[in-house]
Design an enzyme around this catalytic site. Structure first.
Site, short mmCIF file in Angstrom:
data_model
loop_
_atom_site.label_atom_id
_atom_site.label_comp_id
_atom_site.label_asym_id
_atom_site.label_seq_id
_atom_site.Cartn_x
_atom_site.Cartn_y
_atom_site.Cartn_z
N LYS A 189 0.85 -1.18 0.00
CA LYS A 189 0.00 0.00 0.00
C LYS A 189 0.89 1.24 0.00
O LYS A 189 1.87 1.29 0.74
CB LYS A 189 -0.90 -0.04 1.24
CG LYS A 189 -2.17 0.74 1.11
CD LYS A 189 -3.22 0.34 2.14
CE LYS A 189 -4.42 1.27 2.03
NZ LYS A 189 -5.54 0.83 2.85
N GLU A 227 -19.73 -6.17 9.39
CA GLU A 227 -20.74 -5.45 10.16
C GLU A 227 -21.78 -6.40 10.75
O GLU A 227 -22.24 -6.23 11.88
CB GLU A 227 -21.43 -4.40 9.27
CG GLU A 227 -20.56 -3.18 8.93
CD GLU A 227 -19.56 -3.42 7.80
OE1 GLU A 227 -19.61 -4.49 7.16
OE2 GLU A 227 -18.73 -2.52 7.56
N ARG A 280 -25.73 -2.76 6.40
CA ARG A 280 -25.32 -4.15 6.15
C ARG A 280 -25.84 -5.12 7.20
O ARG A 280 -25.93 -6.31 6.97
CB ARG A 280 -23.78 -4.23 6.21
CG ARG A 280 -23.07 -3.91 4.95
CD ARG A 280 -23.02 -5.13 4.05
NE ARG A 280 -22.67 -4.76 2.70
CZ ARG A 280 -21.46 -4.84 2.18
NH1 ARG A 280 -20.47 -5.30 2.91
NH2 ARG A 280 -21.25 -4.47 0.95
C1 LIG Z 1 -19.09 -2.43 4.14
C2 LIG Z 1 -17.92 -1.50 4.34
N1 LIG Z 1 -17.35 -1.38 5.55
C3 LIG Z 1 -16.31 -0.54 5.73
C4 LIG Z 1 -15.80 0.17 4.69
C5 LIG Z 1 -14.67 1.18 4.91
N2 LIG Z 1 -13.47 0.82 4.20
C6 LIG Z 1 -13.10 1.37 3.03
S1 LIG Z 1 -11.69 0.78 2.42
C7 LIG Z 1 -11.50 -0.25 3.73
C8 LIG Z 1 -10.31 -1.14 3.80
C9 LIG Z 1 -10.25 -2.05 2.65
O1 LIG Z 1 -9.11 -2.84 2.74
P1 LIG Z 1 -8.62 -3.66 1.50
O2 LIG Z 1 -9.80 -4.29 0.84
O3 LIG Z 1 -7.55 -4.56 1.95
O4 LIG Z 1 -8.07 -2.57 0.51
P2 LIG Z 1 -6.72 -1.70 0.64
O5 LIG Z 1 -7.16 -0.34 1.10
O6 LIG Z 1 -5.80 -2.36 1.60
O7 LIG Z 1 -6.17 -1.67 -0.73
C10 LIG Z 1 -12.55 -0.11 4.63
C11 LIG Z 1 -12.69 -0.83 5.91
C12 LIG Z 1 -16.43 0.03 3.44
N3 LIG Z 1 -16.02 0.71 2.36
N4 LIG Z 1 -17.46 -0.82 3.29
#
Ligand SMILES: Cc1ncc(C[n+]2csc(CCOP(=O)(O)OP(=O)(O)O)c2C)c(N)n1
Length: 627
Positions: free
Chosen positions: A291, A374, A402
């Site tokens: 990242k 969630e 959710r």
């Molecule tokens: C249902 C839901 N819960 C929480 C989020 C908030 N959120 C956005 S990005 C993220 C992290 C995603 O991690 P990953 O899929 O590993 O992607 P990375 O940012 O590491 O590339 C979260 C928790 C969301 N978008 N949707």
């Protein structure tokens, strides 16, 4: 490459190769040897452009090579490419005809922070919430099969998004229907915070089985030129694989697991994807990325650089920055945890956003980051409450959607003591409609046993959190993104009388019944109109005594909330008045029956007529229509 935040270029960098590409068809005409140069330019452009607009940062930098390789090998947009969550899709936007529009990202009438079907044919599925890509991609793959089309489908999902139940529901089903699709697991070991849980540990184990990776890399190099042989070899290596186990979880669900491979190594990515494109059935490619790749501050602090605000000269500070509502919650949580050992705090992967950082450090045994889950967060709380714990679920309004069934079936039907601290209630600004907390009052209000509170300011937020925590049964406190009016917060853990509002201004003819943080706007409008203002505080139970009194003494009742008008607090007032047979004029102000596009939060409120002048205008219009 720039190496500090303030080295992010303010001038547009020179990116001749990138600038020469206006379609992915042109990208596919490049020689593989040119792709690393394109990756460098794309990364520079991305840095500059996010520096200008703000937005998601680290995730996009991490998928620069993957994005190029996918568009290089797949016939996009004919082949369907889906990005999970979509916060990493800026490089995709840049390569798919929106390079010049990046300057408008997340601004009014500009392009969205996430893929959107209405924005581009390359954005095959609208996102914002996580963990939908495999389900949606599977749907597309099945539809293509039914239509007899030879179209490929690729879903890119992060290791954070992969922790959600939905992702596994889709993995499970795809194996069963033997769908032709590719899932690319973009494993950077990060969610917004550090990724947590057994799956995360499992992926880490795969990565650490170096012998296996080494062996596999070697064989792939040889076999990559002859794809059918690669597939054959894959089958014959089952025994060795079962012994060494990498990817076996996915294999057992019916997927052909390949990897892990270096997601920044373009030649390997291109070769692997080219081979995998030929393969039938559910394919799973495990790609390892960093990242923030290529920008050292973001590599070193991926949490801090998940998203950034745009580069601007620092505003002169008066030394007193107001706390955000999230901070009010974070402080309350620590104080209440100190006072009551039964308190546990739960977050579905939003430790920073919901401000549980201090709590997680001070009370690690009572802190639970459940990953992006969630539904599980809510039922976990229900289970804890059954056994005498006092769970507080810190959750954004939009993400609580959710867990609706869990809220009703697992918590409310059983009348369990769970407090929902609902952050980002109302409009959220630049993230736009997928993240707006527009519906929680409506969807909570119809659930029996719920206590629902909408604080007008910071101090009430703290008091209501205490009220909900001490209350027997499920309770919700909804508060918005950002800062409030700056009301001093009483450090006491003081509960409010349940179902009681307060009169905050006495006027005549018109009474504004305020539910939540638009109270300051209500008071300003009321000054101009000499109207009464009541801070109703409780959406459920309603203060019907106060309501009766206001109805008796005014010609027009105006309800005010930052929630959908439909089914919202205003509806509660309408229902009660109707039920009682009380005849009084009512005007319901709140969010209209449409999605409000991304913009600055204040502009969005104004667009909905919920700033002070908008409230005043609506009331004057109604009064003049009656006169
Ligand atoms: C249902 C839901 N819960 C929480 C989020 C908030 N959120 C956005 S990005 C993220 C992290 C995603 O991690 P990953 O899929 O590993 O992607 P990375 O940012 O590491 O590339 C979260 C928790 C969301 N978008 N949707």
């Amino acid at each position: 490459m720039p190496s500090t935040f303030h080295d992010i270029p303010l001038e547009r960098p020179c990116t001749p190769l990138l600038d020469s590409l206006d379609s992915t068809a042109q990208l596919r005409e490049l020689d593989v040897a040119q792709l690393p140069e394109l990756a460098d330019e794309l990364r520079l452009f991305l840095l500059w452009s996010v520096g200008q607009t703000g937005g998601h940062f680290g995730a996009g930098l991490g998928v620069v090579e993957l994005t190029i390789a996918l568009h290089y090998i797949y016939d996009t947009p004919e082949d369907r490419l889906l990005w999970d969550v979509g916060h990493q899709a800026y490089p995709h936007k840049i390569l798919t005809g929106r390079r010049e529009q990046m300057a408008t990202l997340r601004q009014k009438d500009g392009i969205s922070a996430f893929p959107r079907r209405s924005e581009s044919p390359y954005d095959t599925f609208g996102v914002g919430h996580s963990s939908t890509s495999i389900s949606a991609g599977l749907g597309m793959a099945i539809a293509a099969q039914l239509q007899g089309l030879d179209r490929r489908t690729v879903a890119v999902i992060g290791d954070g998004a992969m922790t959600a139940g939905m992702a596994f529901e889709a993995l499970n089903h795809a194996g069963e229907v033997d769908a032709d699709m590719l899932v690319v697991l973009n494993d950077n070991d990060m969610s917004i915070s550090h990724n947590v849980g057994g799956l995360s540990n499992y992926l880490a184990k795969i990565l650490s089985s170096r012998t296996y990776a080494h062996m596999r890399e070697g064989s792939k190099k040889v076999l990559s030129k002859i794809p059918p042989a690669w597939e054959l070899a894959r089958k014959t290596e089952e025994t060795a694989k079962a012994m060494l186990a990498p990817g076996v979880l996915f294999e057992e669900l019916g997927w052909n697991y390949i990897g892990p491979i270096d997601g920044h190594d373009l030649p390997t990515l291109v070769t692997t994807l080219r081979n995998m494109r030929q393969l039938k059935g559910p394919q799973f490619l495990h790609v390892v990325t960093k990242k923030g790749k290529g920008f050292s501050p973001a590599e070193a602090d991926p949490i801090g650089y998940h998203a950034i605000t745009k580069l601007e000269p620092k505003p002169a500070s008066n030394g007193q920055s107001k706390p955000r509502y999230s901070n009010i919650f974070g402080q309350w949580l620590c104080d209440m945890a100190e006072a009551d050992a039964r308190l546990v705090g739960i977050t579905p992967a939003m430790k920073e956003g919901s401000d549980l950082i201090a709590f997680s450090e001070r009370f690690p045994q009572r802190y639970f980051d459940v990953a992006i889950a969630e539904q599980h967060a809510v039922t976990l709380a229900a289970g804890m409450a059954c056994e005498g714990a006092k769970p507080v679920v810190a959750i954004y309004s939009t993400f609580l959607q959710r867990a609706y069934d869990q809220l009703i079936h697992d918590v409310a039907v059983q009348d369990l003591d769970v407090l929902f601290a609902i952050d980002r209630a109302g409009l959220v600004g630049e993230d736009g409609p997928t993240h707006a907390g527009s519906f929680d009052i409506s969807y909570l209000r119809c659930i029996p046993n719920m206590l629902i509170m909408a604080p007008a300011d910071e101090n009430e937020t703290r008091q209501m959190l205490t009220t909900g925590f001490l209350h027997h049964g499920p309770a919700a406190v909804r508060y918005p993104r950002g800062t409030g009016p700056g009301v001093p917060v009483d450090p006491a853990l003081q509960a409010l009388p349940i179902g009681k509002g307060v009169l905050t201004r006495q006027g005549q003819r018109v009474a504004i019944l305020n539910f939540g943080t638009l109270h300051a706007n209500a008071l300003l409008a009321a000054e101009a109109l000499d109207a009464t203002v009541a801070n109703m505080r409780f959406v459920k139970p309603l203060d019907t005594e106060l309501l009766q009194q206001l109805a008796d003494g005014h010609e027009l009742l105006v309800t005010l909330e930052e929630n959908a008008i439909m089914g919202g607090a205003g509806s509660a007032v309408n229902e009660w008045l109707l039920d009682q047979g009380i005849q009084v004029q009512v005007l319901n102000l709140g969010l209209p029956d449409l999605y409000i596009e991304h913009d600055k939060p204040a502009s969005m409120l104004a667009e909905c007529g919920l700033d002070a002048s908008g409230i005043e205008r609506s009331i004057r219009d109604r009064l003049s229509a009656e006169d």
